[in-house]
Motif scaffolding. Structure first.
Motif, PDB file in Angstrom:
ATOM      1  N   TYR A  41       0.831  -1.206   0.000  1.00 12.21           N
ATOM      2  CA  TYR A  41       0.000   0.000   0.000  1.00 12.21           C
ATOM      3  C   TYR A  41       0.869   1.260   0.000  1.00 12.21           C
ATOM      4  O   TYR A  41       0.637   2.197  -0.777  1.00 12.21           O
ATOM      5  CB  TYR A  41      -0.922  -0.010   1.219  1.00 12.21           C
ATOM      6  N   THR A  44       2.704   1.616  -3.317  1.00 13.03           N
ATOM      7  CA  THR A  44       1.778   2.030  -4.381  1.00 13.03           C
ATOM      8  C   THR A  44       1.557   3.536  -4.325  1.00 13.03           C
ATOM      9  O   THR A  44       1.604   4.228  -5.356  1.00 13.03           O
ATOM     10  CB  THR A  44       0.435   1.283  -4.252  1.00 13.03           C
ATOM     11  N   PHE A  45       1.338   4.068  -3.112  1.00 12.58           N
ATOM     12  CA  PHE A  45       1.128   5.508  -2.991  1.00 12.58           C
ATOM     13  C   PHE A  45       2.383   6.290  -3.364  1.00 12.58           C
ATOM     14  O   PHE A  45       2.308   7.341  -4.007  1.00 12.58           O
ATOM     15  CB  PHE A  45       0.681   5.862  -1.569  1.00 12.58           C
ATOM     16  N   ILE A  48       2.407   6.353  -7.043  1.00 12.07           N
ATOM     17  CA  ILE A  48       1.355   7.236  -7.590  1.00 12.07           C
ATOM     18  C   ILE A  48       1.877   8.665  -7.707  1.00 12.07           C
ATOM     19  O   ILE A  48       1.772   9.304  -8.766  1.00 12.07           O
ATOM     20  CB  ILE A  48       0.093   7.198  -6.697  1.00 12.07           C
ATOM     21  N   CYS A  66      -1.959   1.137 -10.423  1.00  8.74           N
ATOM     22  CA  CYS A  66      -2.154   1.582  -9.038  1.00  8.74           C
ATOM     23  C   CYS A  66      -3.639   1.625  -8.683  1.00  8.74           C
ATOM     24  O   CYS A  66      -4.027   1.253  -7.559  1.00  8.74           O
ATOM     25  CB  CYS A  66      -1.516   2.956  -8.828  1.00  8.74           C
ATOM     26  N   LEU A  70      -5.313  -0.445  -5.549  1.00  7.51           N
ATOM     27  CA  LEU A  70      -6.086   0.159  -4.463  1.00  7.51           C
ATOM     28  C   LEU A  70      -7.501  -0.411  -4.409  1.00  7.51           C
ATOM     29  O   LEU A  70      -8.064  -0.575  -3.326  1.00  7.51           O
ATOM     30  CB  LEU A  70      -6.147   1.673  -4.644  1.00  7.51           C
ATOM     31  N   ASN A  90     -10.209   5.008   0.561  1.00  7.76           N
ATOM     32  CA  ASN A  90      -9.404   4.267  -0.407  1.00  7.76           C
ATOM     33  C   ASN A  90     -10.146   4.134  -1.748  1.00  7.76           C
ATOM     34  O   ASN A  90      -9.544   4.246  -2.820  1.00  7.76           O
ATOM     35  CB  ASN A  90      -9.075   2.878   0.144  1.00  7.76           C
ATOM     36  N   TYR A  93      -9.756   7.338  -3.645  1.00  6.96           N
ATOM     37  CA  TYR A  93      -8.465   7.452  -4.316  1.00  6.96           C
ATOM     38  C   TYR A  93      -8.418   6.550  -5.561  1.00  6.96           C
ATOM     39  O   TYR A  93      -7.890   6.943  -6.604  1.00  6.96           O
ATOM     40  CB  TYR A  93      -7.333   7.086  -3.361  1.00  6.96           C
ATOM     41  N   VAL A 180      -3.340  14.842  -0.244  1.00  7.26           N
ATOM     42  CA  VAL A 180      -3.734  13.752  -1.158  1.00  7.26           C
ATOM     43  C   VAL A 180      -5.022  14.100  -1.890  1.00  7.26           C
ATOM     44  O   VAL A 180      -5.108  13.990  -3.120  1.00  7.26           O
ATOM     45  CB  VAL A 180      -3.891  12.426  -0.386  1.00  7.26           C
TER      46      VAL A 180
END
Length: 973
Positions: A41, A44-45, A48, A66, A70, A90, A93, A180
């Motif tokens: 996780y 991945t962020f 991103i 990605c 998620l 989540n 996003y 974010v």
């Protein structure tokens, strides 16, 4: 993206698939990612935001990877094994990433599952309102944005972006959540700024008053149009909304936004440019679907739409309706029939839209399609624009050139708004695993172990209590059915095959029933509860309670193929669409243009027996079928499973668009077939050849050419001008383009010249006009003259639709002519029951026949071959006897097509009623009111008596509940 992150994402995808297919946990327990979910996780962020900072060719691909990762955390079968992630945030996003990866329908679908009440930050609320298209009246930025969109004031988006950029800077310093959400919002609005519909229309249409678009864009039948998909943007940027070029050709995959783009094009042509549009579709079923989809949206904004596609003889009311419409939806054959009764009808259209254009190659429809396009090209007042559309043609540029387009008017797009995963079943030691996307790299490519295990193909023998393997447990039939049962856990499944019989649809259907009856272990999670009772009753009434389809539907399985009556095919399509069925076994008939929200397609085989050996079907057909997986706005992804391991290489060529078959038009195919035949038989083409016995083997070629000639020749052309006309006409055909390339031009001209000479030698101008108006060939004319069938007095004296003389003097001789000498009497008995309103099972019982044989007679011998020939004869009779021909004779081709026998039946059908049983029930109700056949204001009469009509239909034992529901859906009262 690092190799480690790719590998972990691939494992995560495999884990998600394993959970979706209910694979035992021990099969994926040793995945590295199981113990490193938090690391995945975080990584991945990190990826991103590094991706958002950079511009690269694979930016959207990385964002999509990605987004999928998620989504697994919060909305997947695997999410129940994961903790520590706030689901709604989540999902927000993930939806934003799908949007940024050019997947707005998926973003919208995900947003619908979000509970916005958990959001505390205004920027999260704004991002949610943007992705869900739901305005938040308490969030100032949301109010401003929605106001700008509703007014088409896209210039205000710059101000919104300035605010968002400020929040990104503040969030970076003080608040990670703010950072974010504002960063995602900023990126989303920046993308929206370039694809919003108002900006594109202002730049790429001729509209001076943009307020004209308000009503269409704000409602669109309930869903506002905010933006265009990448494939649609490409079309609009090409100038398709202007009159700059005479032809535009679009090659776009299924579900890429073709329908809504066509609605924008039509609205633009009618309301902005003042044009009249012909929307040409090859199938009746597709014409009905197009009308149903467009009517609610376009008629609400003042665009008059009519559809004409049933039967070959236009009614007077039908002719009047299409003359007064802005848009006419029609099949090529019905449009030609309309042109025979409405003077200069072809000249009234300014814009021609051709859907499913790859069928210009089709043996049944292609020639008429090509020649109709040729006519539009040759019009004295040139058509303003031709729009040619196909999802699967690799050489659409050739068609575009032929129609007069250029490189700038060619729209080639491989964009799909839903991700599709392609997988192959592979056998390893009595287990089968899935190899996902082997044509791609990680994280898109991954394996799924233990998709099917040998033990799952066992059942408990009730006599002994032992576990036994299913009969034929390792066969391809069993494997395909097992794959379908597994996949049905997560959504609707299409189980495709190439044949109807024991090695195709029927074999798969019986195998599914056997596996369920034995309670095979692999079927024990299959959901059969709440089967569609109304559908079961409907099919049982038509086919009988013990029919294969009835028994299947009781298990929430259906089938669909060419020998199934149209009304049952429609119910199969509707039921899988409404998720009343879990599995639909089908042939390629399901792929003929009909849009369905299918999660998974399992392909049993892509080979078909061709009379000698089993060979692969065309790659184009496979491409069309697998393109149905994963419908935009309905599914977040689509899955395609190839069950036959031996067909893997061929399937990969299809997926990678390797050597897909080009379209050359059916006329070119005829000329090529003629060349091959002449060379094989060492023959010379001349007039003597046409009279020889060997010419009978290819008589279909000359019949097709005769009909195309007569449709193309001007009525009063002098004989001395024929050669010049033929040269000019043939040079405009698609066939000419490819004949030039293969040295067949001389043969093309020769066969047309010889057939023209023959027609002029054997007919006068009056008879040629009749042949033209009836769509007849020289062979058909010879049959009419030799049989003297039109000399029968009953053509002018029929007073009741089922008079014995009609069957004895007309129907039976026609059946003998088309090759049914041995079964003519039986077919006449079937026909009598069919038009009388009998159910298929009733006809079968009365005649002591198998019900499937009765269905085949109705669909093929009666509904196609006999109907086609009788239509031509009827048009001949009308030409000869004019007003002396009674209504029942004029109506008989439609009586056969729809299975009815009265004028009131046809009035209901022509006004939109599609259910035959409902048509008979409504007619019985009208009889109870004493209403005449030609009752005026029929719709008003039924509306006034709606409650009484509903009660009467509910009490009518011959009208099932499904037919009643269908009637009130069809008939707006």
């Amino acid at each position: 993206m690092s190799e480690l992150l790719r590998h972990m994402m691939a494992e995560f995808e495999s884990w998600e698939a394993a959970a979706e297919f209910n694979i035992p946990q021990q099969s994926w327990a040793d995945y590295t990612v199981n113990d490193r979910v938090d690391d995945l996780y975080i990584a991945t962020f990190s990826h991103i935001f590094s991706t958002l900072r950079e511009e690269s060719e694979d930016k959207k691909s990385n964002l999509l990877s990605c987004a999928k990762t998620l989504l697994v955390f919060s909305k997947s079968a695997a999410s129940k094994y994961i903790s520590g992630v706030e689901k709604n945030r989540n999902l927000l996003y993930s939806a934003a990433l799908y949007y940024l990866a050019d997947q707005p329908p998926t973003a919208f679908l995900i947003a619908k599952d979000i509970d916005p009440d958990i959001f505390e930050i205004d920027l999260e609320k704004f991002l949610y309102s943007f992705l869900s298209r739901i305005s938040d009246e308490e969030t100032e930025l949301s109010v401003e944005f929605f106001d700008a969109v509703s007014r088409g004031e896209y210039q205000r988006f710059d101000h919104i972006l300035d605010i968002l950029s400020e929040q990104v800077a503040i969030g970076l310093q003080h608040d990670p959540l703010l950072f974010v959400s504002s960063k995602f919002a900023c990126e989303c609005i920046d993308r929206f700024k370039s694809v919003n519909v108002w900006s594109l229309l202002e730049r790429y249409s001729d509209c001076e008053d943009m307020s004209v678009w308000n009503e269409l864009l704000s409602s669109n039948g309930g869903h506002p149009i905010w933006e265009l998909l990448p494939s649609q943007v490409k079309a609009v940027e090409s100038g398709i909304l202007t009159g700059e070029k005479p032809a535009y050709s679009m090659q776009m995959p299924t579900s890429a936004g073709k329908t809504s783009l066509c609605e924008i094009i039509i609205f633009n042509e009618v309301k902005v440019r003042g044009n009249k549009v012909l929307f040409l579709v090859p199938f009746r079923a597709l014409a009905a679907e197009v009308k149903a989809g467009m009517y609610s949206r376009l008629s609400n904004v003042g665009v008059e739409i009519s559809a004409s596609y049933g039967g070959n003889i236009p009614t007077r009311s039908e002719s009047t309706t299409v003359e007064n419409s802005d848009v006419v939806i029609s099949t090529p054959e019905k449009f030609e029939a309309l042109c025979q009764v409405i003077p200069d009808f072809i000249d009234r259209f300014d814009v021609l839209i051709c859907d499913e254009g790859h069928l210009i190659d089709d043996g049944n429809r292609g020639l008429q399609y090509e020649l109709l396009l040729t006519k539009f090209k040759r019009r004295e007042n040139p058509v303003d624009k031709i729009v040619f559309i196909s999802a699967i043609l690799p050489n659409v540029s050739d068609i575009n050139d032929w129609l007069g387009g250029d490189e700038g008017s060619l729209i080639n797009s491989d964009y799909k708004p839903v991700v599709t995963d392609y997988s192959f079943v592979r056998s390893v030691n009595d287990k089968w695993f899935l190899d996902f996307n082997p044509h791609l790299d990680q994280p898109y490519s991954y394996f799924l172990s233990d998709f099917i295990q040998k033990d799952e193909l066992k059942f408990t023998n009730q006599g002994t209590g032992n576990s036994n393997l299913l009969p034929g447990w390792s066969s391809l039939l069993t494997l395909a059915c097992a794959s379908a049962f597994k996949a049905s856990i997560s959504g609707s499944v299409i189980l495709f095959t190439t044949e109807k019989g024991g090695s195709g649809v029927r074999g798969l259907a019986n195998k599914c029933l056997d596996m369920l009856k034995k309670n095979a272990f692999i079927t024990q999670q299959y959901q059969v509860e709440n089967h569609p009772v109304d559908l079961v009753n409907y099919i049982s009434m038509l086919l009988g309670g013990e029919h294969l389809l009835t028994r299947l539907v009781q298990k929430k399985i259906g089938y669909h193929h060419g020998d199934l009556p149209q009304e049952l095919r429609r119910e199969m399509e509707q039921s899988i669409n409404d998720q009343k069925l879990n599995i639909l076994i089908c042939t390629s008939t399901l792929a003929e243009g009909v849009n369905l929200p299918i999660r998974t397609i399992v392909l049993h085989t892509v080979k078909r027996f061709n009379g000698r050996i089993k060979g692969f079907i065309e790659k184009r057909n496979i491409k069309n079928i697998i393109g149905r997986a994963g419908r935009a706005g309905k599914e977040t992804r689509g899955r395609v499973i190839f069950a036959n391991e031996s067909e893997r290489d061929y399937a990969l060529e299809v997926i990678n668009d390797v050597q897909l078959e080009s379209a050359h038009g059916f006329l070119f195919s005829l000329i090529k077939a003629l060349k091959n035949y002449l060379e094989a038989m060492n023959l010379t083409l001349n007039q003597e050849f046409f009279d020889s016995d060997v010419a009978k083997d290819i008589s279909y070629i000359f019949e097709s050419i005769d009909m195309s000639l007569l449709q193309s020749l001007p009525e009063d052309i002098p004989e001395e001008e024929l050669d010049t006309f033929l040269d000019q006409m043939l040079s405009e055909t698609l066939a000419s383009k490819f004949c030039d390339e293969e040295g067949l031009t001389d043969l093309l001209k020769m066969v047309f010249s010889l057939r023209t000479e023959r027609i002029f030698n054997e007919t006068d101008s009056t008879m040629r006009a009749i042949m033209r108006n009836t769509g007849s060939s020289l062979n058909f004319l010879n049959y009419v003259e030799a049989s003297q069938i039109l000399d029968q007095n009953i053509w002018r004296s029929l007073t009741a639709p089922q008079e014995p003389n009609w069957f004895n003097n007309i129907i039976k001789p026609v059946l003998n002519h088309i090759g049914y000498e041995d079964s003519a009497d039986l077919i006449i008995d079937v026909l009598n029951g069919w038009v009388s309103g009998s159910f298929y099972v009733e006809i079968a019982e009365d005649l002591e026949q198998d019900v499937d044989d009765v269905v085949r007679y109705v669909c093929t011998a009666i509904g196609f071959e006999l109907q086609q020939t009788l239509s031509q004869l009827t048009r001949f009779a009308i030409e000869l006897y004019e007003d002396e021909v009674p209504d029942h004779v004029v109506n008989w081709p439609q009586y056969m097509q729809y299975g009815v026998n009265r004028q009131i039946h046809l009035r209901l059908i022509n006004s939109g009623v599609t259910d035959r049983l409902a048509v008979f029930g409504v007619a019985r109700f009208l009889d109870s009111l004493g209403a005449p056949e030609d009752v005026r204001n029929l719709r008003r009469l039924l509306r006034v008596n709606r409650e009484a009509l509903n009660n009467a239909l509910e009490q009518d034992p011959r009208v099932p509940a499904l037919s009643i529901s269908r009637f009130f859906d069809d008939y707006n009262i």
